[in-house]
Design a protein around this motif. Sequence first.
Motif, mmCIF file in Angstrom:
data_model
loop_
_atom_site.group_PDB
_atom_site.id
_atom_site.type_symbol
_atom_site.label_atom_id
_atom_site.label_comp_id
_atom_site.label_asym_id
_atom_site.label_seq_id
_atom_site.Cartn_x
_atom_site.Cartn_y
_atom_site.Cartn_z
ATOM 1 N N THR A 54 0.868 -1.296 0.007
ATOM 2 C CA THR A 54 0.044 -0.071 0.058
ATOM 3 C C THR A 54 0.974 1.309 0.032
ATOM 4 O O THR A 54 1.955 1.086 0.356
ATOM 5 N N PHE A 63 -0.842 -4.295 3.461
ATOM 6 C CA PHE A 63 -1.982 -4.923 4.108
ATOM 7 C C PHE A 63 -1.787 -6.399 3.756
ATOM 8 O O PHE A 63 -1.843 -6.857 2.820
ATOM 9 N N ASP A 121 -7.267 -0.751 8.149
ATOM 10 C CA ASP A 121 -6.200 -0.284 7.369
ATOM 11 C C ASP A 121 -6.958 0.471 6.097
ATOM 12 O O ASP A 121 -8.205 0.095 5.813
ATOM 13 N N PHE A 123 -7.042 0.224 3.045
ATOM 14 C CA PHE A 123 -7.001 -0.616 1.635
ATOM 15 C C PHE A 123 -8.394 -1.157 1.362
ATOM 16 O O PHE A 123 -8.947 -1.919 2.250
ATOM 17 N N GLY A 141 -10.486 -1.363 4.731
ATOM 18 C CA GLY A 141 -10.917 -0.183 3.876
ATOM 19 C C GLY A 141 -12.317 0.402 4.708
ATOM 20 O O GLY A 141 -12.963 0.901 3.435
#
Length: 469
Positions: free
Chosen positions: A160, A165, A296, A298, A314
């Motif tokens: 990332t 991730f 995270d 992502f 995400g």
Amino acid sequence: MRSTKRQAAVLLATLMGALACGPSDGAARPAERLSAQAGAPGIGDADFPLDGNGGYDVSHYALKLGYTPAGRRLDGVATIQATAKQSLTRFNLDLKGFKVSEVSVDGAAATFSRAGHELTVAPAAPLRQGSAFTVKVAYAGVPQPVVDSSNLGRYGFIPTPDGAFVACEPNGARTWFPGNDHPADKATFDFEITVPKGVTALANGELTGKPRTSGGKTTFTWREAHPMTTYLATATVGKFRLRQGTTPGGIRNLAAVDPKFAGSLDKLYKLSAEITDHWGTVFGRYPFSSTGGVVDDFSAGYALENQTKPLYGGFEPGADIIAHELAHQWFGNSLSIKRWKDLWLNEGFATYAEWLWAEHKGTGTADASFKSFYERPANDSIWAYPPGRARPDDLFNESVYSRGAMTLHALRGAIGDETFFELLKTWTSEHQYGSVTTEQFVALAERMSGKQLDALFDAWLFQPKRPTL
């Protein structure tokens, strides 16, 4: 095509192993030289024949990693402690990509070769059956996550902008360290992860000391002292806001969120604590030394129950998803499946935990959830996929989750609440840190209830049609 190439490589390795058992192998007695052979290229899961490896059992991984987000380069040294289950002239480790620069076995240089995702190691002398040995592998490169075109998506070590991730189910651990990448072989883990200063590295278990900063880099050391499958290992890296403490029940708790989700930090921390403590009253003592969660930035589109640190890709998780992932700490993490076909033992149980959480909070009942699914028409796809036999090309089908949960509710109705909830605690205590099968669960349910339950489990788990109530 990939399987064909690997099988050819394995055949060649086996032939070479046989030739290697000659008079020059002075460390082995003649009988041992004749019987020593190569470990199988897979652990024995018919649905994933090249996942994991035969011939040995891993007890511990010590992973020393250096990762630079800007260049996406990972430098690693993996030290693996294992026991030979047979006499071995060579054995395989799962590893995808990277350049391997050095391999040793018990301190002596070993020869090695690559074929597909297999790293084949030939020790300087054959390993005797039952002997403990240590493999050390030095490797480096840019991690290449798995991209699956069916229903698995992208998984493994995923770079990332600010780090990585790392979510590896079902077989993505090989994208960042060599190992026996199948849930049937569990081991303890140590992680030493060095990243640029200002970046945080999160792994399973607990920190073994304060992070050390020197020369513009920070090193984090983590230890998971409880057995863990490789797909649950994580080394998620990035910029995070942290909150640490203990749950009201006294379990260490760590919540970490990307700054984009800073507003959800306290909610994640509090819910993780509340749910962990509650599941301890329902499923039995919490099996690990810490709990928590990581959000995270992502957009993975999924969450994963990484041991002690569920990872949310995400999005800000709601209580239902947190309840699901933390239930996995018992069902899937402490109790791990021996073969992927029994995946409902993970996902069906965690989905039923969502229903139980709603019941606990007074926002719904498990019976209402069961009925809402049962009302689906007879031609709905959920009935065509029997969840007791997860398919390798469609592991995470909705049926494995929802119809798996329905199986448990049908069982609850058949044996009564008292026996059902005692069954859950007995299941987790008798098999804590072990590997389990559907047959074992059925046998335990029958023993504890005193009832013959074959017809119930057959209808809900193995028949491609809607069961009759």
